[in-house]
Motif scaffolding. Structure first.
Motif, mmCIF file in Angstrom:
data_model
loop_
_atom_site.group_PDB
_atom_site.id
_atom_site.type_symbol
_atom_site.label_atom_id
_atom_site.label_comp_id
_atom_site.label_asym_id
_atom_site.label_seq_id
_atom_site.Cartn_x
_atom_site.Cartn_y
_atom_site.Cartn_z
ATOM 1 N N GLY A 1 0.805 -1.215 0.000
ATOM 2 C CA GLY A 1 0.000 0.000 0.000
ATOM 3 C C GLY A 1 0.836 1.262 0.000
ATOM 4 N N ILE A 2 2.107 1.138 -0.389
ATOM 5 C CA ILE A 2 3.020 2.282 -0.451
ATOM 6 C C ILE A 2 3.091 2.774 -1.891
ATOM 7 N N GLU A 3 3.020 4.085 -2.091
ATOM 8 C CA GLU A 3 3.156 4.659 -3.432
ATOM 9 C C GLU A 3 4.537 4.297 -3.982
ATOM 10 N N THR A 4 4.577 3.716 -5.151
ATOM 11 C CA THR A 4 5.816 3.156 -5.682
ATOM 12 C C THR A 4 6.032 3.563 -7.136
ATOM 13 N N GLU A 5 7.265 3.921 -7.467
ATOM 14 C CA GLU A 5 7.663 4.199 -8.844
ATOM 15 C C GLU A 5 8.821 3.284 -9.219
ATOM 16 N N LEU A 6 8.932 2.978 -10.504
ATOM 17 C CA LEU A 6 10.041 2.179 -11.026
ATOM 18 C C LEU A 6 10.755 2.989 -12.094
ATOM 19 N N ILE A 7 12.085 3.065 -11.993
ATOM 20 C CA ILE A 7 12.874 3.815 -12.970
ATOM 21 C C ILE A 7 13.991 2.937 -13.522
ATOM 22 N N VAL A 8 14.536 3.324 -14.672
ATOM 23 C CA VAL A 8 15.726 2.637 -15.181
ATOM 24 C C VAL A 8 16.909 3.060 -14.322
ATOM 25 N N ASP A 9 17.919 2.225 -14.255
ATOM 26 C CA ASP A 9 19.073 2.486 -13.391
ATOM 27 C C ASP A 9 19.729 3.835 -13.680
ATOM 28 N N SER A 10 19.821 4.159 -14.955
ATOM 29 C CA SER A 10 20.532 5.380 -15.345
ATOM 30 C C SER A 10 19.750 6.653 -15.047
ATOM 31 N N ALA A 11 18.525 6.534 -14.532
ATOM 32 C CA ALA A 11 17.733 7.717 -14.169
ATOM 33 C C ALA A 11 17.986 8.159 -12.736
ATOM 34 N N ALA A 12 18.842 7.461 -12.010
ATOM 35 C CA ALA A 12 19.065 7.782 -10.595
ATOM 36 C C ALA A 12 19.516 9.227 -10.397
ATOM 37 N N MET A 13 20.396 9.714 -11.258
ATOM 38 C CA MET A 13 20.879 11.089 -11.157
ATOM 39 C C MET A 13 19.736 12.072 -11.364
ATOM 40 N N GLN A 14 18.897 11.789 -12.342
ATOM 41 C CA GLN A 14 17.822 12.716 -12.690
ATOM 42 C C GLN A 14 16.786 12.854 -11.580
ATOM 43 N N VAL A 15 16.502 11.744 -10.873
ATOM 44 C CA VAL A 15 15.437 11.803 -9.858
ATOM 45 C C VAL A 15 15.962 12.131 -8.462
#
Length: 285
Positions: free
Chosen positions: A169-183
């Motif tokens: 029940g936790i709000e969850t997002e999935l990103i590509v590994d290389s997006a870590a800097m951007q987020v």
């Protein structure tokens, strides 16, 4: 037989997470003990030690596996009496080790949940049952927060994390590994598991951990690793074999005949890049 299946499942990544692997190994030894036909202690020990060595060789980097198995074997060696009483006691030791780890994980969950505040965003890398336990505990405490999961190529362990966390029940997002800097400018806290914490103050964990640590530090975002004491080792990081797996896990059927492809699985991060290590005894800073 459970031993053969466990060996296969660990090698084929059907069992993931350092503690899950260690506990699966203990349970495989329990099954072997339960079904052992050994007539004496010497024969029994030989049988168990042979199986233990096979289990340890399946994943050379995660120290929880050899630590758990070696601890189990050491306890069995100290047993005396007739063979049936030894088998019964050995089986009970295995159950005790599993229970001890469950208690340790819950304590880590409680210690780690204190770091999470309302309306924060937490970034997690790879899949760690211990990190998921921290997030579960924070949710049970009534905290509202969002989690961002990295996909974690090539085995996409981040998909496992995202599924489990979202089902809490936790709000969850999935990103590509290389997006870590951007987020990272959206992130308040970074949590990872650990495959080993070495005597020269290094964290060995899933490939990409060191890059995320660099990014987090650059953005002044606190990063913590969650690690049972079972994951601590007297070895230096240079003494730990950093596993490399089959390159076809990356290529996925593609052909690059003139290219040297490497599937590096783990990296090394200096502990001074982190804010601390969350253990069952508290947070080591």
């Amino acid at each position: 037989m459970k031993l053969e299946k466990t060996l296969k499942d660990i090698k084929e990544m059907k069992i993931q997470g350092a503690i899950s692997i260690a506990l699966a190994a203990v349970e495989a030894l329990e099954d072997l003990i339960k079904n052992s036909k050994a007539k004496g202690k010497k024969e029994f020990l030989s049988e168990i030690e042979s199986a233990a060595e096979q289990l340890i060789q399946t994943r050379p980097t995660a120290v929880a596996l050899p630590n758990a198995v070696n601890q189990y074997i050491a306890e069995i060696r100290r047993l005396n009496g007739d063979i049936e009483s030894i088998k019964k006691a050995a089986f009970a030791i295995g159950k005790s080790l599993v229970l001890k780890n469950m208690v340790a994980t819950q304590k880590i969950a409680e210690n780690g949940a204190k770091l999470i505040k309302n309306n924060q965003t937490v970034l997690v890398h790879c899949h760690s049952g211990t990190v998921t336990a921290i997030l579960r505990q924070a949710k049970l405490e009534g905290k509202r927060f969002k989690v961002i999961c990295t996909e974690t190529r090539p085995w996409h362990q981040g998909f496992v994390s995202a599924k489990q966390i979202s089902e809490l029940g936790i709000e969850t997002e999935l990103i590509v590994d290389s997006a870590a800097m951007q987020v990272m400018n959206e992130v308040d806290l970074v949590l990872t598991g650990a495959d080993a914490v070495t005597s020269d103050k290094k964290l060995i964990n899933k490939i990409g951990t060191s890059q995320i640590a660099l990014i987090a530090k650059g953005h002044k975002v606190p990063m913590y690793a969650a690690a049972q004491k079972l994951k601590f080792t007297d070895k230096k990081s240079s003494q730990i074999v950093l596993e490399e797996r089959d390159v076809n896990e990356i290529l996925e059927g593609k052909k690059l005949p003139k290219v040297n492809v490497r599937n590096v699985v783990f990296d090394v991060t200096a502990l001074n890049m982190l804010k601390g290590i969350i253990t069952e005894d508290g947070i080591l800073r």
